[in-house]
Structure formats: structure tokens, C-alpha cells
Design a protein around this motif. Sequence first.
Motif, PDB file in Angstrom:
ATOM      1  N   PHE A 157       0.820  -1.206   0.000  1.00  0.00           N
ATOM      2  CA  PHE A 157       0.000   0.000   0.000  1.00  0.00           C
ATOM      3  C   PHE A 157       0.861   1.266   0.000  1.00  0.00           C
ATOM      4  O   PHE A 157       0.524   2.261  -0.652  1.00  0.00           O
ATOM      5  CB  PHE A 157      -0.928   0.016   1.218  1.00  0.00           C
ATOM      6  N   GLY A 161       0.619   3.770  -3.020  1.00  0.00           N
ATOM      7  CA  GLY A 161       0.199   5.144  -2.769  1.00  0.00           C
ATOM      8  C   GLY A 161       1.214   6.157  -3.252  1.00  0.00           C
ATOM      9  O   GLY A 161       0.848   7.198  -3.820  1.00  0.00           O
ATOM     10  N   THR A 166      -2.029   8.180  -4.326  1.00  0.00           N
ATOM     11  CA  THR A 166      -3.274   7.792  -3.669  1.00  0.00           C
ATOM     12  C   THR A 166      -3.075   7.880  -2.159  1.00  0.00           C
ATOM     13  O   THR A 166      -1.994   7.608  -1.654  1.00  0.00           O
ATOM     14  CB  THR A 166      -3.667   6.350  -4.061  1.00  0.00           C
ATOM     15  N   ARG A 170      -6.255   6.082   3.412  1.00  0.00           N
ATOM     16  CA  ARG A 170      -7.425   5.411   2.833  1.00  0.00           C
ATOM     17  C   ARG A 170      -7.082   3.984   2.413  1.00  0.00           C
ATOM     18  O   ARG A 170      -7.889   3.066   2.565  1.00  0.00           O
ATOM     19  CB  ARG A 170      -7.958   6.204   1.640  1.00  0.00           C
ATOM     20  N   LEU A 171      -5.882   3.798   1.873  1.00  0.00           N
ATOM     21  CA  LEU A 171      -5.452   2.444   1.475  1.00  0.00           C
ATOM     22  C   LEU A 171      -5.342   1.537   2.697  1.00  0.00           C
ATOM     23  O   LEU A 171      -5.777   0.381   2.666  1.00  0.00           O
ATOM     24  CB  LEU A 171      -4.116   2.512   0.733  1.00  0.00           C
ATOM     25  N   ILE A 358      -8.692   3.382  -4.777  1.00  0.00           N
ATOM     26  CA  ILE A 358      -8.453   2.658  -3.530  1.00  0.00           C
ATOM     27  C   ILE A 358      -8.787   1.183  -3.715  1.00  0.00           C
ATOM     28  O   ILE A 358      -8.040   0.292  -3.279  1.00  0.00           O
ATOM     29  CB  ILE A 358      -9.304   3.256  -2.383  1.00  0.00           C
ATOM     30  N   GLY A 361      -6.096  -0.546  -5.556  1.00  0.00           N
ATOM     31  CA  GLY A 361      -4.947  -0.848  -4.701  1.00  0.00           C
ATOM     32  C   GLY A 361      -5.124  -2.137  -3.930  1.00  0.00           C
ATOM     33  O   GLY A 361      -4.199  -2.940  -3.816  1.00  0.00           O
ATOM     34  N   VAL A 362      -6.322  -2.354  -3.393  1.00  0.00           N
ATOM     35  CA  VAL A 362      -6.598  -3.589  -2.657  1.00  0.00           C
ATOM     36  C   VAL A 362      -6.565  -4.795  -3.608  1.00  0.00           C
ATOM     37  O   VAL A 362      -5.984  -5.835  -3.289  1.00  0.00           O
ATOM     38  CB  VAL A 362      -7.964  -3.500  -1.945  1.00  0.00           C
ATOM     39  N   THR A 365      -3.018  -5.668  -4.605  1.00  0.00           N
ATOM     40  CA  THR A 365      -2.319  -6.268  -3.465  1.00  0.00           C
ATOM     41  C   THR A 365      -2.691  -7.737  -3.302  1.00  0.00           C
ATOM     42  O   THR A 365      -1.833  -8.585  -3.034  1.00  0.00           O
ATOM     43  CB  THR A 365      -2.649  -5.488  -2.179  1.00  0.00           C
TER      44      THR A 365
END
Length: 430
Positions: A157, A161, A166, A170-171, A358, A361-362, A365
Motif C-alpha cells: 500500500f 500510494g 493515492t 485510505r489504502l 483505492i 490498490g486492494v 495487493t
Amino acid sequence: MSFWLTLIGGLVATAGTGVALGAALGLTGLIILYFFSNGATSLAVDAIWGVFNSFTLSAVPMFILLGEVLLRSGISEKAYSAFSPLFRKIPGGLLHTNIAVCTLFGAVSGSSLSTAAAVGSVAYPEMSKRGYDKDTVVGSLAGGGTLGLLIPPSLSFLIFGALTETSIGRLFAAGIIPGFLVGGMFMLYLLIKSIRNPEIAPRDQTTVSFWEAILGFRQIWPLLALIIAVIGSIVGGLATPTEAAGVGVVLAVIISSIWGELTWNKLIEAVYHSVLLFSSVGFLVLGATILAQSVSILGIPQQILATVADSGLGTYSVLLIVVLIYLILGCFFDGLSLMIMTLPVVFPLLTGLGFDPIWVGVLITIVIEIGQVTPPVGLNLSVLTALTNNEVSLGRVAIATTPYWIIHLIMILMLTVFPVLALFLPNLLF
């Protein structure tokens, strides 16, 4: 077409010489800038300065050092002994402890590999003596280790970010619910497997009262307080990631000196390994930044979006293709390298299709977590094979870990159908 031939040919040619992946990415980006953008290589220098001068990226070495200090302090043994009584009477026993402690250390190290190594070094010898099935043990450790990238604070993250501008807070908030859901599904799988085949996890007949089990957490309360303080200050907006990480390092040294077994030699060793790890990550970021600049200047993401729009493929068809590509590439690259290498194209593509940054990003990951347990390069598999002194071969570890990456795929499906699982906390807290 000439661009793609140069891109693929440059990567194959440079990587084929045996140079580091960061160098391969950077050299390819410089070649593209020189031949396709009228020699605008000075733009790469500006981009590199912009990224490495970023206040957000400075949090990465701090979190790496925070994790290294705690991992070398012997606190992992105390955490394991604190969690063990909670699951003693549940089918699966210490297998659940593996997942719980991996979740805890995921909130400390931010690294999948470090989490698997720290917990595995404590858990495998103990569980082998108690007669647990070795394949199931290493499978749970390899799978549980992947939680280190999803549970905040996460290196994935942080780097995501920094490279995509980002919000780190929030991440971090977005990773909490999916991280605990994945951990819960791991435990559910182990529970069902242990009920169906009790021989893999011998039942412990020792009687421990509920209050004795709770009181066992007294030995690790400083660690829990540190995690809550660091993550809470970021998510709550009280501190930037860099500020929280800096304070966290100081507190980690104090806690590890008083409650752990941190010595000057171990502290120096932690700093040394942190420098090595950040150097390798930083070199990757440098190369990927140059490549991203070349891709951006030529408008490649926009061209890809236009091609996708003209192809008639639906939004979720494109998402499926992206996930499949990550699964294939995960067989050959470690997770963070793969993410850094692909973000210049994948991030603008998915956000251009309307996916929340966001949420992206998840998703990324989770797919790179799968790469951590996918042979032949899956690093979690290799480290656990080494921890067992080759008692469990790489192939056996890979087979034992298969259910865990299937669970990750289920989590991707759940996130696609219910994006709120990742977006609820960020929207609530920010």
C-alpha cells in the motif's frame, strides 16, 4: 507496434543479461524516451526526483525498519505463546494460531516474506514435535504470511500510494476488512480440514481457563498498543505515514529492549537488513518510474483505453484479463516487483474504466499476494522450504498452499461483487 516491440524486446534483452529488474525497467524506459519522444530523457530525471523527494515514499524505509526491529527482538515467540491457548480446544489447534499470529505480524512488518519467516521459525519446530502434519503446517504458514501485504501497515500500500499519489490512510483503512476476511476464511478452511481429518492436528488435552488465556496477552500488550497507535494515528488523520512510522521505530526499539531481547548487535543487524531491503525496493521504483514516464509521455494508457473501448469488451472482462495476466506473471516475479513494474499501465487502465483507485490498490495487493505462494518464484514457498531444512520440498509446500490462493481468488470475486468491503472504512473514516 514499434513501441510494443521496443518495450518487450528491451525488457527481454536487458533482463536476459542478468541485470537487476530495476535496471532492466529503467534502461528500457530510457531507450523508449530517446527514440520515441525526441530524446526527452531529461524528463526521466525530473520524474525520479519527484518520486524520491516524495514525503510519502520516505515512510517505506521507516516501516521496514520498524518491522525488522520487532522481528529480531524475539517478540514473535511471546506472541505465539499468547495466542496458542485461545485455539487449543478448537479442531486445528495451533494451525489457527499460525494464522492469528501471521495477522498480528502483518500489522508489524508490512512484508509477506518477513511475516512467514518470523512466525514459521517459531511455529514449525514446535508443531513438528507435537505431531502436526508438516505439509499442512507449512501451507498455513505460507498462506498466513501473505496477510503481511494486506493488513496495514503494508509495503504494498505504501509503494502503491507513493507511485499513484493515492491516500495512504485510505489504502490502509481499505485493507482492514478484506485482510481479516481472508484470515477468517483461512481459519474456516483449517477448521473444516481438521474436522474431516483429525490426524493432521492432534488435540491438546491441557485445560486452560478463559481468563488464563486472556491474561496471557499481558506479555504482548505493548506490541498491540504500538500497532494500534501507529495505524490508528494514520487512519485517524492524526499523523502522516512517515511521522507515524518514525515514532513507531522509536517505540519499537524501547519495547523490544524492555519486553523483548533486542541488543545492540540485533539493532545493527535490523538496520543493515532494512537498508538492503529498501535499496532493492528503491532500485525497482527508480526503474519503474523511468518506464512509467516513457509510457505516460507517449499516451500509451489512453491508447489502451481506446483499444479496449473499440474492442467491445466489457469492464469486467477487462478486469478478468488483468487478473489472469497477474496470475501468470506471478509465477515469475515476486509480488512487489510485479506491482511496481505493471502500475504504469494497469492503474490508468482500471481507473479509466471507472474502478475506484483505492479499490484497485486492494485488488492488486491481493493478486500479488497470490504470486507470493505460486511456484516457481513464490518467495513464501522458498523461505518455508528452507525453514524446514528441506524436510518439506518446494513442490509439497506449493501443493499445500493451493487452497490459500484459491481463497484469495474468492476474495477477489467478493470484492468485485461487493466493492463496499474495501471502500466502507475509507469512506467512513475520511
